[in-house]
Design a protein around this motif. Structure first.
Motif, PDB file in Angstrom:
ATOM      1  N   CYS A 213     -16.694  75.888  45.229  1.00  0.00           N
ATOM      2  CA  CYS A 213     -15.622  74.672  44.814  1.00  0.00           C
ATOM      3  C   CYS A 213     -14.460  74.787  45.544  1.00  0.00           C
ATOM      4  CB  CYS A 213     -15.508  74.806  43.356  1.00  0.00           C
ATOM      5  SG  CYS A 213     -16.906  74.018  42.466  1.00  0.00           S
ATOM      6  N   ALA A 214     -13.852  76.214  45.626  1.00  0.00           N
ATOM      7  CA  ALA A 214     -12.647  76.242  46.558  1.00  0.00           C
ATOM      8  C   ALA A 214     -12.736  75.776  47.761  1.00  0.00           C
ATOM      9  CB  ALA A 214     -12.138  77.593  46.328  1.00  0.00           C
ATOM     10  N   ALA A 215     -13.948  76.301  48.408  1.00  0.00           N
ATOM     11  CA  ALA A 215     -14.060  75.969  49.910  1.00  0.00           C
ATOM     12  C   ALA A 215     -14.379  74.277  49.938  1.00  0.00           C
ATOM     13  CB  ALA A 215     -15.217  76.775  50.590  1.00  0.00           C
ATOM     14  N   LEU A 216     -15.004  73.721  49.546  1.00  0.00           N
ATOM     15  CA  LEU A 216     -15.403  72.346  49.314  1.00  0.00           C
ATOM     16  C   LEU A 216     -14.084  71.344  49.085  1.00  0.00           C
ATOM     17  CD1 LEU A 216     -18.606  71.972  47.573  1.00  0.00           C
ATOM     18  CD2 LEU A 216     -18.447  71.484  50.096  1.00  0.00           C
ATOM     19  N   SER A 217     -13.445  71.882  48.117  1.00  0.00           N
ATOM     20  CA  SER A 217     -12.076  71.086  47.764  1.00  0.00           C
ATOM     21  C   SER A 217     -11.220  71.280  48.921  1.00  0.00           C
ATOM     22  CB  SER A 217     -11.535  71.439  46.392  1.00  0.00           C
ATOM     23  OG  SER A 217     -11.001  72.735  46.522  1.00  0.00           O
ATOM     24  N   TYR A 218     -11.030  72.451  49.500  1.00  0.00           N
ATOM     25  CA  TYR A 218     -10.079  72.495  50.724  1.00  0.00           C
ATOM     26  C   TYR A 218     -10.606  71.574  51.828  1.00  0.00           C
ATOM     27  CZ  TYR A 218      -8.038  74.403  54.865  1.00  0.00           C
ATOM     28  OH  TYR A 218      -7.278  74.560  56.318  1.00  0.00           O
ATOM     29  N   GLY A 219     -11.776  71.669  52.124  1.00  0.00           N
ATOM     30  CA  GLY A 219     -12.646  70.885  53.178  1.00  0.00           C
ATOM     31  C   GLY A 219     -12.227  69.295  53.234  1.00  0.00           C
ATOM     32  N   ILE A 220     -12.492  69.028  51.663  1.00  0.00           N
ATOM     33  CA  ILE A 220     -12.434  67.447  51.452  1.00  0.00           C
ATOM     34  C   ILE A 220     -10.971  66.860  51.573  1.00  0.00           C
ATOM     35  CG2 ILE A 220     -12.740  65.752  49.700  1.00  0.00           C
ATOM     36  CD1 ILE A 220     -15.214  67.417  48.747  1.00  0.00           C
ATOM     37  N   ALA A 221     -10.038  67.719  50.883  1.00  0.00           N
ATOM     38  CA  ALA A 221      -8.649  67.584  51.044  1.00  0.00           C
ATOM     39  C   ALA A 221      -8.131  67.525  52.521  1.00  0.00           C
ATOM     40  CB  ALA A 221      -7.971  68.559  50.135  1.00  0.00           C
ATOM     41  N   SER A 222      -8.517  68.569  53.301  1.00  0.00           N
ATOM     42  CA  SER A 222      -8.122  68.559  54.669  1.00  0.00           C
ATOM     43  C   SER A 222      -8.670  67.542  55.431  1.00  0.00           C
ATOM     44  CB  SER A 222      -8.576  69.941  55.106  1.00  0.00           C
ATOM     45  OG  SER A 222      -8.065  70.150  56.472  1.00  0.00           O
ATOM     46  N   MET A 223      -9.794  67.052  55.323  1.00  0.00           N
ATOM     47  CA  MET A 223     -10.213  65.868  56.097  1.00  0.00           C
ATOM     48  C   MET A 223      -9.355  64.807  55.713  1.00  0.00           C
ATOM     49  SD  MET A 223     -14.288  64.786  56.361  1.00  0.00           S
ATOM     50  CE  MET A 223     -14.658  66.272  56.690  1.00  0.00           C
ATOM     51  N   ALA A 224      -9.411  64.438  54.433  1.00  0.00           N
ATOM     52  CA  ALA A 224      -8.502  63.413  53.783  1.00  0.00           C
ATOM     53  C   ALA A 224      -7.308  63.238  54.334  1.00  0.00           C
ATOM     54  CB  ALA A 224      -8.340  63.273  52.232  1.00  0.00           C
ATOM     55  N   MET A 225      -6.585  64.431  54.483  1.00  0.00           N
ATOM     56  CA  MET A 225      -4.951  64.323  55.165  1.00  0.00           C
ATOM     57  C   MET A 225      -5.098  64.122  56.516  1.00  0.00           C
ATOM     58  SD  MET A 225      -2.292  65.097  53.781  1.00  0.00           S
ATOM     59  CE  MET A 225      -0.651  65.501  54.101  1.00  0.00           C
TER      60      MET A 225
END
Length: 321
Positions: A14-26
């Motif tokens: 979850c920590a890795a996925l949330s960072y990946g999604i947030a980073s891509m959106a950013m």
């Protein structure tokens, strides 16, 4: 001293996925914002200011559980903040001489830098599979970049220096979370708080201020611009939180690998949504090798985690937490 239990596989994922999604959106939000407002250092300053004020307000009102500022922690985390801002400064400087595809390719060498820096800082030798997977990511980056190769000594030097600072920054974050017991929120606050003087100096030294401020007020009349700006500020907070969380729960190397895979996703979405980009065989081959290396790394780390004996904590320790 509190006893640390191994984070569950679900929490790590979850920590890795949330960072990946947030980073891509950013990436896409910042791209939309920078098309209307080009003062990137001022935007970074606003993001750090918003983060610091929000956490401080949450602590004062009791919504955020974080300790008050103390001088010892400031001294410990000052290098983290300096490396973070040096990474940003050198990355921006490199963009003056390096094209975007090559810049992204060079920044994706961060996992290799983390691996080497971690070894020399006493973290021990990584497993053969982890080492080979990270090397395959670097090879994929180089192959993908060959088609867009345009050498600029200054730009390349700045980008590679930025890679070094990013690697050191992530390793220090990992160490701070593990040894000092600081939460993601506390790391965010200290990083934002310590970054502000440095960023204020930069926007004045680079000549962005005061023109960037007057332009910001002028642009604020547009509702579309305001919405994107607010989204950028909010996502800046979310991105920093998920990055610190991923680094603490997993590792600095895992965070950089997620960044690599995010870059692959961003590139793919860019091709599909934006179009107008010519695809070369070398780019595709490099991207496939790069992605395969990321998947290989994930499998290697999962096997590593499963082979470790779980730490058993007593009920008293669990309640203490």
């Amino acid at each position: 001293m509190e006893s640390e239990a191994e984070p569950s596989s679900f929490m790590s994922l979850c920590a890795a996925l949330s960072y990946g999604i947030a980073s891509m959106a950013m990436v896409f939000i910042n791209k939309a914002l920078l098309m209307q407002y080009a003062h990137s250092m001022t935007l970074l300053t606003l993001q750090q200011l918003a983060t610091t004020l929000l956490i401080h307000f949450g602590r004062v009102t009791g919504y955020t559980k974080s300790k008050s500022v103390n001088l010892m922690t400031v001294k410990k985390l000052l290098p983290v903040s300096l490396f973070y801002n040096a990474n940003v400064a050198f990355a921006l400087a490199s963009l003056k001489g390096v094209n975007i595809p090559m810049y992204i390719a060079l920044k994706r060498l961060t996992p290799l830098a983390v691996l080497v820096a971690g070894f020399f800082s006493g973290k021990g030798r990584p497993s053969t599979q982890v080492s080979l997977s990270v090397i395959s990511i670097a090879v994929g980056v180089i192959i993908a970049a060959v088609g867009d190769f345009s050498f600029d000594l200054f730009g390349y030097s700045m980008a590679l220096t930025s890679v070094f600072f990013q690697a050191m920054y992530l390793l220090l974050v990992e160490k701070s979370g593990a040894e000092d017991g600081l939460s993601s929120v506390e790391l965010m606050f200290y990083n934002g708080f310590l970054s502000l003087p440095f960023l204020l100096f930069l926007i004045i030294a680079t000549g962005e201020f005061p023109h960037s401020l007057s332009l910001l007020f002028e642009k604020a009349n547009s509702l579309t611009f305001l919405v994107i700006l607010i989204l950028s500020l909010v996502m800046g907070i979310v991105l920093n939180y998920t990055m610190f969380l991923c680094t603490i729960v997993n590792s600095a190397l895992t965070t950089t690998i997620v960044g690599v895979l995010k870059g692959v996703g961003s590139t793919t979405f860019g091709f599909v949504l934006l179009g107008g980009v010519q695809v070369h065989a070398l780019n595709v081959a490099g991207l496939v090798i790069n992605t395969a290396g990321g998947v290989w790394y994930s499998c290697a780390k999962y096997q590593q985690k499963m082979s470790k004996p779980r730490k058993i904590i007593s009920d008293a320790e669990a309640n203490h937490k």
